[in-house]
Enzyme design. Structure first.
Site: not given
Length: 208
Positions: A41, A45, A69, A129
């Site tokens: 993953e 960011r 994200t 999640k």
């Protein structure tokens, strides 16, 4: 197209990675694969996140490379277009749910409460999640969610480490955990990728 549940069953650990340099990420991916983890993953960011993801997709076509994200329809489309195989978001909005419904990759949306889970189920999601896991109730919350949401599975992320990962994975509704403890930034920055391989192997052995 892999479903979210299929993504969650690739490995007991989904490493959460924030790397800005393509070279470092390629070396990191190789180290993780050598350690026994072939799913990544890579979070959005950093400024070069999309380029990094695209490079890993091309260099390691057999790996399950995803984006984290992902918070808007535009970013969901962007990661889909460069070949990511899944997307993970810290939460869920109506716009993002709509984009995922018509998309070519699966979305694993973040939830923290029963109401958010119910909302996600209404949008057709059956895998989430839990984020930030240790802050919003951790193992006890997931045990409680197992009653009313018996067909729902979770990937707890946020505060997961070598000391508590197994307690989460012992739960029936937790097929995997997300965490960065096997990919610490310090090891990446100093290019100590052999240490990443060692940490990965140790983590998988611990979780057996």
């Amino acid at each position: 197209m892999l479903s979210a549940k299929e993504v969650m069953n690739v490995s007991k650990i989904i490493p959460v990675i924030s790397v800005n340099e393509t070279k470092n990420m390629l070396q990191l991916a190789e180290a993780l694969i050598e350690g026994g983890v072939n799913i990544f993953e890579i979070t959005l960011r950093t400024p070069n996140a999309l380029k990094v993801i695209e490079a890993v997709v091309k260099e390691f076509p057999d790996a399950i490379t995803g984006a984290g994200t992902v918070m808007s329809p535009d970013s969901f489309k962007a990661v889909s277009d460069i070949g990511a195989k899944f997307a993970i978001s810290p939460g869920l909005t109506p716009a993002l749910a709509k984009a995922a419904d018509g998309g070519s990759i699966s979305l694993l949306p973040g939830v923290a409460t029963a109401s958010e889970i119910m909302s996600g189920i209404e949008y057709g999601f059956d895998a989430f999640k839990l984020y930030p896991a240790t802050i919003v109730g951790g193992v006890d919350a997931l045990k409680a969610f197992g009653g009313p949401f018996k067909d729902i599975v979770f990937c707890p992320t946020g505060g997961i480490n070598a000391d508590n990962a197994k307690s989460f994975l012992n739960l029936d509704n937790v097929p995997c955990v997300g965490g960065s403890w096997i990919v610490p930034n310090q090891l990446v920055d100093y290019e100590k990728f052999y240490e990443v391989t060692r940490l990965t192997k140790e983590a998988l052995e611990l979780l057996e």
